[in-house]
Design a protein around this motif. Sequence first.
Motif, PDB file in Angstrom:
ATOM      1  N   LEU A  54       0.690  -1.134  -0.075  1.00 17.04           N
ATOM      2  CA  LEU A  54       0.076  -0.048  -0.079  1.00 17.04           C
ATOM      3  C   LEU A  54       0.954   1.379  -0.012  1.00 17.04           C
ATOM      4  CD1 LEU A  54      -2.659  -1.058   2.659  1.00 17.04           C
ATOM      5  CD2 LEU A  54      -2.863  -1.055   0.275  1.00 17.04           C
ATOM      6  N   SER A  55       0.249   2.336  -0.494  1.00 16.26           N
ATOM      7  CA  SER A  55       1.179   3.421  -0.544  1.00 16.26           C
ATOM      8  C   SER A  55       1.485   4.139   0.909  1.00 16.26           C
ATOM      9  CB  SER A  55       0.344   4.750  -1.333  1.00 16.26           C
ATOM     10  OG  SER A  55      -0.752   4.928  -0.519  1.00 16.26           O
ATOM     11  N   THR A  56       2.479   4.816   1.055  1.00 19.01           N
ATOM     12  CA  THR A  56       2.845   5.307   2.363  1.00 19.01           C
ATOM     13  C   THR A  56       2.963   7.023   2.082  1.00 19.01           C
ATOM     14  OG1 THR A  56       5.131   4.946   2.074  1.00 19.01           O
ATOM     15  CG2 THR A  56       3.982   3.255   3.363  1.00 19.01           C
ATOM     16  N   SER A  57       3.128   7.580   3.230  1.00 20.72           N
ATOM     17  CA  SER A  57       2.911   9.158   2.985  1.00 20.72           C
ATOM     18  C   SER A  57       4.356   9.330   2.707  1.00 20.72           C
ATOM     19  CB  SER A  57       2.583   9.909   4.211  1.00 20.72           C
ATOM     20  OG  SER A  57       2.771  11.159   4.201  1.00 20.72           O
ATOM     21  N   SER A  58       4.544  10.356   1.837  1.00 18.01           N
ATOM     22  CA  SER A  58       6.340  10.839   1.608  1.00 18.01           C
ATOM     23  C   SER A  58       6.464  11.964   2.376  1.00 18.01           C
ATOM     24  CB  SER A  58       6.458  11.310   0.322  1.00 18.01           C
ATOM     25  OG  SER A  58       5.424  12.214  -0.266  1.00 18.01           O
ATOM     26  N   ARG A  59       5.544  12.586   3.230  1.00 15.49           N
ATOM     27  CA  ARG A  59       5.680  13.573   4.116  1.00 15.49           C
ATOM     28  C   ARG A  59       6.470  13.305   5.295  1.00 15.49           C
ATOM     29  NH1 ARG A  59       0.496  15.189   6.325  1.00 15.49           N
ATOM     30  NH2 ARG A  59      -0.057  13.110   6.080  1.00 15.49           N
ATOM     31  N   PRO A  60       7.658  13.997   5.756  1.00 16.32           N
ATOM     32  CA  PRO A  60       8.626  13.574   6.790  1.00 16.32           C
ATOM     33  C   PRO A  60       7.769  13.593   7.946  1.00 16.32           C
ATOM     34  CG  PRO A  60       9.111  15.956   5.803  1.00 16.32           C
ATOM     35  CD  PRO A  60       8.072  15.395   5.040  1.00 16.32           C
ATOM     36  N   LYS A  61       8.010  12.765   8.803  1.00 12.53           N
ATOM     37  CA  LYS A  61       7.503  12.423  10.096  1.00 12.53           C
ATOM     38  C   LYS A  61       8.311  13.245  11.197  1.00 12.53           C
ATOM     39  CE  LYS A  61       4.822   8.561   8.393  1.00 12.53           C
ATOM     40  NZ  LYS A  61       5.075   8.654   7.285  1.00 12.53           N
ATOM     41  N   ARG A  62       7.567  13.590  12.171  1.00 12.06           N
ATOM     42  CA  ARG A  62       8.333  14.198  13.267  1.00 12.06           C
ATOM     43  C   ARG A  62       8.688  12.992  14.082  1.00 12.06           C
ATOM     44  NH1 ARG A  62       4.663  17.712  16.988  1.00 12.06           N
ATOM     45  NH2 ARG A  62       3.183  16.189  16.204  1.00 12.06           N
ATOM     46  N   PRO A  63      10.055  12.935  14.399  1.00 10.68           N
ATOM     47  CA  PRO A  63      10.486  11.842  15.051  1.00 10.68           C
ATOM     48  C   PRO A  63      10.131  11.927  16.631  1.00 10.68           C
ATOM     49  CG  PRO A  63      12.537  13.235  14.453  1.00 10.68           C
ATOM     50  CD  PRO A  63      11.068  13.706  13.711  1.00 10.68           C
ATOM     51  N   ARG A  64       9.201  11.216  17.054  1.00 10.78           N
ATOM     52  CA  ARG A  64       8.805  11.230  18.439  1.00 10.78           C
ATOM     53  C   ARG A  64       8.615   9.993  19.137  1.00 10.78           C
ATOM     54  NH1 ARG A  64       2.913  13.999  18.077  1.00 10.78           N
ATOM     55  NH2 ARG A  64       2.093  12.490  16.344  1.00 10.78           N
ATOM     56  N   LEU A  65       8.865   9.980  20.620  1.00 11.19           N
ATOM     57  CA  LEU A  65       8.396   8.641  21.236  1.00 11.19           C
ATOM     58  C   LEU A  65       7.086   9.061  22.117  1.00 11.19           C
ATOM     59  CD1 LEU A  65      11.846   7.878  22.686  1.00 11.19           C
ATOM     60  CD2 LEU A  65      10.578   6.539  20.866  1.00 11.19           C
ATOM     61  N   THR A  66       6.222   8.222  22.208  1.00 15.73           N
ATOM     62  CA  THR A  66       5.105   8.568  23.004  1.00 15.73           C
ATOM     63  C   THR A  66       4.922   7.675  24.305  1.00 15.73           C
ATOM     64  OG1 THR A  66       3.503   6.945  21.892  1.00 15.73           O
ATOM     65  CG2 THR A  66       3.598   9.346  21.160  1.00 15.73           C
TER      66      THR A  66
END
Length: 117
Positions: A54-66
Motif C-alpha cells: 500500500l502507499s505510504t506518505s512521503s511527508r517527513p514524520k516528526r521523530p517522537r516517542l510516546t
Amino acid sequence: MATNKPARWTGSDDALRAVQVAFDVEQGVLNAVRRAAFENDLSTSDQIRQVLQLSTSSRPKRPRLTVSLTGEDYAILGQRYGVDPENRLEIKERVIADLIRFSRKKPARKSTKPAQQ
C-alpha cells in the motif's frame, strides 16, 4: 445539518475517514515487523503498509516517542525531579533529558546482518 468548513481542512478528509486496525499476532510476527521498521527507518504502520504493498506518505514524520502518563505517574516524576506534579511541561523536559542520557549510554546492538563485501 451540513456544516461549512474552511477550505484548509478539506485535505484531512481522507485521514478522518481512515480506520485504525489492530492485529493480534504472535510475538515473532510483532518482532519481525518492528525490526524491519527499525532497520528501514519507518513507523510500524508504514512497514505494515509496505508489506501489504500500500502507499505510504512521503511527508517527513516528526521523530517522537510516546507514553501514556497518569496523574499518579506525574506525582512520582514530580517527586523524583523535585518539581510540582502540575508542572507537566517541566516534567516533560526532564523526561526528555533522561531519554537522551539513556540513548547515549546504551550501547548499540551489533547487527546480525552479514557484512557486505
